[in-house]
Scaffold this motif. Structure first.
Motif, PDB file in Angstrom:
ATOM      1  N   UNK A  53       0.644   9.698 -10.561  1.00 30.78           N
ATOM      2  CA  UNK A  53       0.359   9.756  -9.128  1.00 30.78           C
ATOM      3  C   UNK A  53      -0.029   8.371  -8.626  1.00 30.78           C
ATOM      4  N   UNK A  54       0.672   7.853  -7.622  1.00 25.64           N
ATOM      5  CA  UNK A  54       0.335   6.522  -7.105  1.00 25.64           C
ATOM      6  C   UNK A  54      -1.040   6.514  -6.469  1.00 25.64           C
ATOM      7  N   UNK A  55      -1.759   5.391  -6.539  1.00 27.26           N
ATOM      8  CA  UNK A  55      -3.032   5.290  -5.829  1.00 27.26           C
ATOM      9  C   UNK A  55      -2.813   5.302  -4.321  1.00 27.26           C
ATOM     10  N   UNK A  56      -3.841   5.683  -3.590  1.00 26.96           N
ATOM     11  CA  UNK A  56      -3.754   5.738  -2.134  1.00 26.96           C
ATOM     12  C   UNK A  56      -3.956   4.346  -1.527  1.00 26.96           C
ATOM     13  N   UNK A  57      -3.228   4.088  -0.466  1.00 31.09           N
ATOM     14  CA  UNK A  57      -3.417   2.864   0.315  1.00 31.09           C
ATOM     15  C   UNK A  57      -4.297   3.248   1.500  1.00 31.09           C
ATOM     16  N   UNK A  58      -5.504   2.689   1.532  1.00 28.35           N
ATOM     17  CA  UNK A  58      -6.478   3.086   2.542  1.00 28.35           C
ATOM     18  C   UNK A  58      -7.222   1.859   3.073  1.00 28.35           C
ATOM     19  N   UNK A  59      -7.747   1.982   4.290  1.00 34.79           N
ATOM     20  CA  UNK A  59      -8.572   0.921   4.849  1.00 34.79           C
ATOM     21  C   UNK A  59      -7.762  -0.295   5.254  1.00 34.79           C
ATOM     22  N   UNK A  60      -8.330  -1.456   5.031  1.00 35.51           N
ATOM     23  CA  UNK A  60      -7.667  -2.712   5.416  1.00 35.51           C
ATOM     24  C   UNK A  60      -6.612  -3.103   4.386  1.00 35.51           C
ATOM     25  N   UNK A  61      -5.405  -3.327   4.878  1.00 34.31           N
ATOM     26  CA  UNK A  61      -4.241  -3.671   4.068  1.00 34.31           C
ATOM     27  C   UNK A  61      -3.765  -5.040   4.581  1.00 34.31           C
ATOM     28  N   UNK A  62      -4.137  -6.093   3.886  1.00 39.74           N
ATOM     29  CA  UNK A  62      -3.809  -7.454   4.307  1.00 39.74           C
ATOM     30  C   UNK A  62      -2.357  -7.776   3.958  1.00 39.74           C
ATOM     31  N   UNK A  63      -1.657  -8.414   4.881  1.00 40.77           N
ATOM     32  CA  UNK A  63      -0.266  -8.827   4.660  1.00 40.77           C
ATOM     33  C   UNK A  63      -0.194 -10.330   4.866  1.00 40.77           C
ATOM     34  N   UNK A  64       0.232 -11.060   3.843  1.00 33.26           N
ATOM     35  CA  UNK A  64       0.192 -12.519   3.909  1.00 33.26           C
ATOM     36  C   UNK A  64       1.216 -13.067   4.904  1.00 33.26           C
ATOM     37  N   UNK A  65       0.862 -14.132   5.612  1.00 28.02           N
ATOM     38  CA  UNK A  65       1.831 -14.791   6.495  1.00 28.02           C
ATOM     39  C   UNK A  65       2.811 -15.638   5.694  1.00 28.02           C
ATOM     40  N   UNK A  66       3.968 -15.863   6.278  1.00 27.41           N
ATOM     41  CA  UNK A  66       4.987 -16.706   5.658  1.00 27.41           C
ATOM     42  C   UNK A  66       4.582 -18.176   5.662  1.00 27.41           C
ATOM     43  N   UNK A  82      10.404   1.518 -10.652  1.00 28.18           N
ATOM     44  CA  UNK A  82       8.981   1.204 -10.773  1.00 28.18           C
ATOM     45  C   UNK A  82       8.162   2.317 -11.416  1.00 28.18           C
ATOM     46  N   UNK A  83       8.690   3.516 -11.405  1.00 27.09           N
ATOM     47  CA  UNK A  83       8.002   4.605 -12.083  1.00 27.09           C
ATOM     48  C   UNK A  83       7.152   5.462 -11.162  1.00 27.09           C
ATOM     49  N   UNK A  84       6.642   6.579 -11.695  1.00 28.57           N
ATOM     50  CA  UNK A  84       5.954   7.570 -10.856  1.00 28.57           C
ATOM     51  C   UNK A  84       4.607   7.119 -10.320  1.00 28.57           C
ATOM     52  N   UNK A  85       3.992   6.117 -10.942  1.00 30.90           N
ATOM     53  CA  UNK A  85       2.659   5.690 -10.519  1.00 30.90           C
ATOM     54  C   UNK A  85       2.666   4.509  -9.563  1.00 30.90           C
ATOM     55  N   UNK A  86       3.847   4.003  -9.222  1.00 33.54           N
ATOM     56  CA  UNK A  86       3.940   2.856  -8.317  1.00 33.54           C
ATOM     57  C   UNK A  86       3.724   3.283  -6.870  1.00 33.54           C
ATOM     58  N   UNK A  87       3.143   2.377  -6.099  1.00 30.70           N
ATOM     59  CA  UNK A  87       3.037   2.563  -4.652  1.00 30.70           C
ATOM     60  C   UNK A  87       4.337   2.082  -4.019  1.00 30.70           C
ATOM     61  N   UNK A  88       4.980   2.940  -3.258  1.00 27.44           N
ATOM     62  CA  UNK A  88       6.196   2.557  -2.543  1.00 27.44           C
ATOM     63  C   UNK A  88       6.004   2.894  -1.075  1.00 27.44           C
ATOM     64  N   UNK A  89       5.986   1.839  -0.267  1.00 24.95           N
ATOM     65  CA  UNK A  89       5.815   2.019   1.166  1.00 24.95           C
ATOM     66  C   UNK A  89       7.128   1.870   1.897  1.00 24.95           C
ATOM     67  N   UNK A  90       7.234   2.524   3.041  1.00 26.18           N
ATOM     68  CA  UNK A  90       8.467   2.488   3.820  1.00 26.18           C
ATOM     69  C   UNK A  90       8.151   2.236   5.285  1.00 26.18           C
ATOM     70  N   UNK A  91       8.827   1.271   5.881  1.00 25.16           N
ATOM     71  CA  UNK A  91       8.713   1.030   7.320  1.00 25.16           C
ATOM     72  C   UNK A  91       9.479   2.115   8.062  1.00 25.16           C
ATOM     73  N   UNK A  92       8.795   2.801   8.968  1.00 27.58           N
ATOM     74  CA  UNK A  92       9.430   3.881   9.734  1.00 27.58           C
ATOM     75  C   UNK A  92       9.415   3.604  11.229  1.00 27.58           C
ATOM     76  N   UNK A  93       8.929   2.423  11.621  1.00 30.62           N
ATOM     77  CA  UNK A  93       9.016   1.925  12.990  1.00 30.62           C
ATOM     78  C   UNK A  93       8.357   2.914  13.963  1.00 30.62           C
ATOM     79  N   UNK A  94       9.130   3.569  14.814  1.00 35.81           N
ATOM     80  CA  UNK A  94       8.547   4.541  15.745  1.00 35.81           C
ATOM     81  C   UNK A  94       9.204   5.909  15.608  1.00 35.81           C
TER      82      UNK A  94
END
Length: 207
Positions: A1-14, A99-111
């Motif tokens: 089971x992948x861990x939950x993504x919660x709270x502040x999720x920082x995304x680095x700038x280019x 990546x396997x069953x325990x990996x976090x995989x996120x998907x952009x779903x826009x609107x």
């Protein structure tokens, strides 16, 4: 089971050099970012590997998740916790297989809630909606209404909000039901990244 993504999720700038990238990432993590996504569109494979490996170690030191943007091979190479995929970044089911069953995989779903349904069916761990506010990083991004977070919660989805989020408006997003807020400019362009991180993360302890 992948861990939950919660709270502040920082995304680095280019485009940051190593020293500045690591300095700002450390400040965000010390300010209670629970996940960090490495986003670099330079195409410089050696740079991306070097920076991703260092950020992976840094996240481990802080007990935070490390996610790679749009590059399953790099995520595997550095032992990342997972990957985030946009509409044109690859197949979710293939990423899950790699990546396997325990990996976090996120998907952009826009609107679009229908994209969220499809992503979850393909094996996504969380779905991201945005831009929830006008974004300087992606000024052309579609607007995602905050009502989407309640709709996605009804699907049992973990949700991430992105786009134009700052300490001044983050509470609105948390109150709408987003499980995490992905922040670039509102965090890394702030005069004090650590203070901005604490303010952003605090929106989730208060609700």
């Amino acid at each position: 089971m992948p861990p939950r993504v919660e709270g502040l999720y920082a995304v680095t700038p280019d485009g940051l050099d190593d020293a500045r990238l690591f300095e700002l990432a450390a400040a965000a993590l010390a300010g209670d970012a629970r996940a960090l996504q490495y986003r670099d569109k330079s195409g410089d494979a050696a740079r991306r590997l070097r920076q991703a490996a260092a950020l992976r170690r840094l996240c481990g030191e802080h007990g935070a998740l490390f996610i790679v943007n749009d590059d399953v091979a790099l995520a595997l190479q550095v032992g990342a916790d997972g990957v985030h995929l946009g509409r044109d970044d690859g197949d979710i089911a293939a990423a899950r297989a790699a990546l396997g069953p325990d990996a976090v995989i996120g998907a952009s779903c826009y609107n679009r809630i229908e994209l969220a349904r499809a992503a979850l069916a393909a094996g996504a761990s969380y779905v991201a909606f945005g831009a929830v506010f006008p974004s300087q990083t992606k000024p052309e991004a579609v607007v995602a209404p905050l009502a989407l977070f309640a709709e996605a919660a009804a699907l049992g989805a973990q949700t991430v909000a992105i786009g134009g989020i700052t300490p001044a408006n983050a509470a609105q997003v948390a109150a709408a039901g987003a499980g995490a807020i992905a922040v670039i400019g509102g965090l890394f362009d702030a005069p004090d990244t650590g203070a901005a991180a604490r303010a952003l993360a605090g929106c989730f302890t208060e609700r």
